[in-house]
Scaffold this active site. Structure first.
Site, PDB file in Angstrom:
ATOM      1  N   TRP A 137       0.826  -1.220   0.000  1.00 47.66           N
ATOM      2  CA  TRP A 137       0.000   0.000   0.000  1.00 47.66           C
ATOM      3  C   TRP A 137       0.853   1.260   0.000  1.00 47.66           C
ATOM      4  O   TRP A 137       0.541   2.220  -0.698  1.00 47.66           O
ATOM      5  CB  TRP A 137      -0.998  -0.023   1.171  1.00 47.66           C
ATOM      6  N   ASP A 207      -1.093   6.626   6.750  1.00 46.67           N
ATOM      7  CA  ASP A 207      -2.233   5.819   6.311  1.00 46.67           C
ATOM      8  C   ASP A 207      -2.524   4.821   7.429  1.00 46.67           C
ATOM      9  O   ASP A 207      -1.737   3.899   7.666  1.00 46.67           O
ATOM     10  CB  ASP A 207      -1.853   5.093   5.005  1.00 46.67           C
ATOM     11  N   LYS A 231     -12.551  -1.410   7.598  1.00 46.13           N
ATOM     12  CA  LYS A 231     -11.858  -2.472   8.337  1.00 46.13           C
ATOM     13  C   LYS A 231     -12.214  -2.408   9.823  1.00 46.13           C
ATOM     14  O   LYS A 231     -12.785  -3.345  10.363  1.00 46.13           O
ATOM     15  CB  LYS A 231     -10.361  -2.377   8.125  1.00 46.13           C
TER      16      LYS A 231
END
Ligand code: PMP
Length: 401
Positions: A137, A207, A231
């Site tokens: 990511w 992030d 999530k």
């Protein structure tokens, strides 16, 4: 609405959904016995939402408070939605102790949208930015940012991502517009266990898509923190962004309006139609986090759940294995191989299939790393983790050498 009766909008109709059986159990008839099967859902995101939250949402789908309309139908300009978004922001601020010089903004475009929004809003200062690339990511984020400025990777890249490289290898530039890192790499299961130290005056961007609200954070160390909700804090469709206010007001001229932190903040996330329902879901999920004991308790549970699984991996004599270095092991995405160091793909398939048969769902690892990934986000209970741990022990007894 074709199949609904004419009275569909009466309160009576709107309450009929309350009487369904619990979601996490399913009655299965086997000859003349009735068995109830339990399900534990280990998906990496969209992921499990606490059942009591889903039940409340189910009611609100038919009628939100005394409005006689569904929460899905509430106007984003209405007083009712004003209450929803303010309550959600208040809970965010309470749970993370967000200082008053930080703005809370609800955006769309997911984590991927933020890969662009971050440079579009912060790159203008010096035209260059530093990126910790510790997994898939952050690699994607760095690639996206390179469209808008000069990106430098500040840690050495190995053949694969196995941990956060030691501080002695970091090459941080005091002239960078910002330093970027991903607190938890969802695919590889690599997590920073502390906030990286960066040169004074350089804003730190993080992030937190997969470990937001799973541990306390000192927000004052950051310039920007963001995360998609799907999530730990709700459903897909909304991205929570926390921005230090002095970083507003300097977007690149090409910044699209929907990604412009300054405009979004000025309009209290209501410049255009926001993702109303996902914002509400976030408020409800975070209300649940608060009721359960807040982020300290989430951290305690994450440690209990993940160490249960890692200890089975570590004591399996190599039957289970992980390449993630002990100091970087994720508490929320436990990634491991089955059947020896490189993994035995056939055995891993059997593992995932047999687990699913007993209600342990969605354990397949990401296609880029293979193996098994158990995502243990906030809604995943200690009991769910224990069921997986027990399965791992019996699977090894059956299939180990
Ligand atoms: N960052 C991390 C750490 C992620 O796990 C993900 C998605 N799983 C993303 C960013 C991308 O988020 P989205 O799919 O919402 O764009």
């Amino acid at each position: 609405m074709g199949s609904l009766p004419d009275v569909a909008l009466t309160t009576e109709y709107r309450q009929f959904g309350r009487h369904h059986p619990p979601r996490s159990t399913r009655s299965t008839s086997l000859t003349n016995h009735t068995m109830t099967q339990e399900f534990s859902y280990f998906a990496p995101g969209p992921a499990k939402i606490p059942e009591e939250v889903l039940r409340r949402l189910q009611e609100e789908l038919l009628c939100h408070k005394d409005t006689h309309i569904s929460v899905l139908e509430v106007s984003h300009r209405s007083k009712d939605f004003g209450e929803i978004i303010q309550a959600t922001e208040k809970t965010v601020r309470e749970l993370l102790n967000v200082p008053s010089n930080y703005r809370v903004v609800f955006m769309q475009g997911g984590g991927t949208g933020q890969f662009a929004a971050v440079p579009l809003n912060l790159m203008a200062r010096t035209g260059k930015a530093d990126y910790f690339v510790t997994g898939s990511w952050s690699a994607k984020a760095a690639k996206e940012a390179a469209k808008y400025g000069q990106v430098t990777e500040v840690v050495p890249r190995g053949e694969r991502y196995t941990g956060v490289p030691p501080t002695s290898t970091w090459t941080l530039d005091p002239q960078a517009s910002y330093v970027y890192y991903c607190a938890n790499e969802t695919v590889e299961g690599v997590e920073f266990q502390s906030v990286p130290e960066v040169p004074e005056g350089v804003p730190l961007v993080c992030d937190m898509s997969s470990n937001f609200f799973t541990r306390p954070v000192d927000v004052s160390k950051f310039g920007v923190i963001y995360g998609g909700a799907q999530k730990n804090i709700g459903c897909a469709g909304v991205t929570l962004v926390i921005i230090r206010e002095d970083l507003l007001g300097n977007p690149l001229p090409i910044c699209p309006v929907v990604f412009d932190y300054t405009i979004m903040d000025k309009n209290k996330s209501l410049y255009n139609t926001p993702p109303t329902f996902p914002i509400h879901v976030m408020g409800e999920v975070l209300g649940w986090v608060r009721k359960e004991g807040g982020v300290q308790e989430m951290e305690r549970r994450c440690l209990e759940k993940s160490s249960m699984i890692y200890s089975i991996v570590d004591t399996s004599g190599g039957f289970y294995s992980t390449v993630v270095e002990p100091g970087s092991r994720s508490r929320v995405n436990v990634v491991f191989r089955v059947g020896g160091a490189g993994g035995d793909e056939q055995l891993e398939k059997t593992f995932v299939d047999e687990a699913a048969k007993i209600g342990l769902l969605s354990l397949k690892g990401h296609r880029s790393v293979g193996g098994v990934r158990a995502s243990l986000y906030n809604a995943l209970t200690v009991k769910d983790a224990r069921r997986l741990a027990n399965f791992m022990v019996s699977f090894k007894e059956q299939h180990g050498a």
